[in-house]
Design a protein around this motif. Sequence first.
Motif, PDB file in Angstrom:
ATOM      1  N   TRP A  30       0.802  -1.223   0.000  1.00  0.00           N
ATOM      2  CA  TRP A  30       0.000   0.000   0.000  1.00  0.00           C
ATOM      3  C   TRP A  30       0.834   1.271   0.000  1.00  0.00           C
ATOM      4  CZ3 TRP A  30      -5.109   0.509  -0.835  1.00  0.00           C
ATOM      5  CH2 TRP A  30      -5.828  -0.673  -0.909  1.00  0.00           C
ATOM      6  N   GLN A  31       2.165   1.142  -0.001  1.00  0.00           N
ATOM      7  CA  GLN A  31       3.024   2.325  -0.106  1.00  0.00           C
ATOM      8  C   GLN A  31       3.760   2.369  -1.434  1.00  0.00           C
ATOM      9  OE1 GLN A  31       5.418   2.334   3.456  1.00  0.00           O
ATOM     10  NE2 GLN A  31       3.833   3.426   4.586  1.00  0.00           N
ATOM     11  N   ARG A  32       3.459   1.450  -2.335  1.00  0.00           N
ATOM     12  CA  ARG A  32       4.084   1.436  -3.643  1.00  0.00           C
ATOM     13  C   ARG A  32       3.267   2.301  -4.607  1.00  0.00           C
ATOM     14  NH1 ARG A  32       4.802  -5.075  -4.021  1.00  0.00           N
ATOM     15  NH2 ARG A  32       6.112  -5.267  -2.181  1.00  0.00           N
ATOM     16  N   LEU A  64      -0.645   1.728  -6.175  1.00  0.00           N
ATOM     17  CA  LEU A  64      -1.723   2.692  -5.939  1.00  0.00           C
ATOM     18  C   LEU A  64      -2.255   3.272  -7.241  1.00  0.00           C
ATOM     19  CD1 LEU A  64      -0.224   4.466  -2.811  1.00  0.00           C
ATOM     20  CD2 LEU A  64      -2.128   2.833  -2.861  1.00  0.00           C
ATOM     21  N   ILE A  65      -1.362   3.542  -8.196  1.00  0.00           N
ATOM     22  CA  ILE A  65      -1.796   4.062  -9.496  1.00  0.00           C
ATOM     23  C   ILE A  65      -2.660   3.031 -10.214  1.00  0.00           C
ATOM     24  CG2 ILE A  65      -0.978   4.726 -11.795  1.00  0.00           C
ATOM     25  CD1 ILE A  65       1.438   6.036 -10.255  1.00  0.00           C
ATOM     26  N   ARG A  66      -2.228   1.762 -10.185  1.00  0.00           N
ATOM     27  CA  ARG A  66      -3.021   0.703 -10.821  1.00  0.00           C
ATOM     28  C   ARG A  66      -4.392   0.606 -10.165  1.00  0.00           C
ATOM     29  NH1 ARG A  66      -4.598  -4.128  -9.755  1.00  0.00           N
ATOM     30  NH2 ARG A  66      -3.298  -4.369  -7.911  1.00  0.00           N
ATOM     31  N   ARG A  67      -4.424   0.668  -8.843  1.00  0.00           N
ATOM     32  CA  ARG A  67      -5.699   0.577  -8.126  1.00  0.00           C
ATOM     33  C   ARG A  67      -6.585   1.792  -8.434  1.00  0.00           C
ATOM     34  NH1 ARG A  67      -9.749  -2.244  -6.947  1.00  0.00           N
ATOM     35  NH2 ARG A  67     -10.766  -1.704  -4.997  1.00  0.00           N
ATOM     36  N   LEU A  68      -5.995   2.975  -8.485  1.00  0.00           N
ATOM     37  CA  LEU A  68      -6.766   4.168  -8.845  1.00  0.00           C
ATOM     38  C   LEU A  68      -7.322   4.056 -10.256  1.00  0.00           C
ATOM     39  CD1 LEU A  68      -4.669   7.085  -7.323  1.00  0.00           C
ATOM     40  CD2 LEU A  68      -6.967   6.369  -6.653  1.00  0.00           C
ATOM     41  N   ARG A 110      -2.321  18.298 -10.833  1.00  0.00           N
ATOM     42  CA  ARG A 110      -1.060  18.930 -11.209  1.00  0.00           C
ATOM     43  C   ARG A 110       0.105  17.968 -11.005  1.00  0.00           C
ATOM     44  NH1 ARG A 110       2.601  20.871  -8.246  1.00  0.00           N
ATOM     45  NH2 ARG A 110       1.325  21.148  -6.400  1.00  0.00           N
ATOM     46  N   MET A 111       0.102  17.240  -9.901  1.00  0.00           N
ATOM     47  CA  MET A 111       1.187  16.297  -9.618  1.00  0.00           C
ATOM     48  C   MET A 111       1.150  15.100 -10.582  1.00  0.00           C
ATOM     49  SD  MET A 111       1.226  16.522  -5.479  1.00  0.00           S
ATOM     50  CE  MET A 111       2.692  15.537  -5.230  1.00  0.00           C
ATOM     51  N   MET A 112      -0.044  14.634 -10.935  1.00  0.00           N
ATOM     52  CA  MET A 112      -0.127  13.548 -11.928  1.00  0.00           C
ATOM     53  C   MET A 112       0.442  14.010 -13.260  1.00  0.00           C
ATOM     54  SD  MET A 112      -3.651  11.422 -11.335  1.00  0.00           S
ATOM     55  CE  MET A 112      -4.701  12.795 -11.691  1.00  0.00           C
TER      56      MET A 112
END
Length: 169
Positions: free
Chosen positions: A23-25, A29-33, A148-150
């Motif tokens: 859960w800190q990778r 997280l991007i894949r899950r989002l 913005r960060m994405m």
Amino acid sequence: MSAKNAGSKPNKPADVIETGRLWQRPGFLIRRLNQIHISLFYESCKDFGITPVQYGVLTTLREHPNLDQTSLCAEVGVDRTTMADVLHRLEDRGLVKRKPSPTDGRIKIASITPRGLKVTEDMYEAMREAQIRFLSPLTPQDRATFVRMMLQLVEGNNQYGRTLLKHFD
């Protein structure tokens, strides 16, 4: 984050990424989002039978008419094989038409049809609802920061994608 760093602000990627914890990778997280976003998109847009990539292609053709497949790939960020499949499906539904380039018969130029424009317009509010629902756990300020960060991550890592994005708005 380790206990000794818990109260301090991270300075480098190693401070925020404990690769032993799923859960800190960021990649996880991007894949899950992405899974969550696609689910919300399909839920909001189910009446249209259009995928997020198809909607992206339709939107791009609405904004930039008469693009060849290579240019579309660079605008949407998908590979040529995927783009060919997407265009074929959209053409079969009468949402896009393709014709040979007047300067090079090997190249096909894609354009959105009036029916494609109508579907894109009719779908807009449903697509927008999916985006709003997706970002709703964040505050308005955090939503803007997150987007913005994405964009910063996509721009900074563009060269590693299967297809380079041409530009960023």
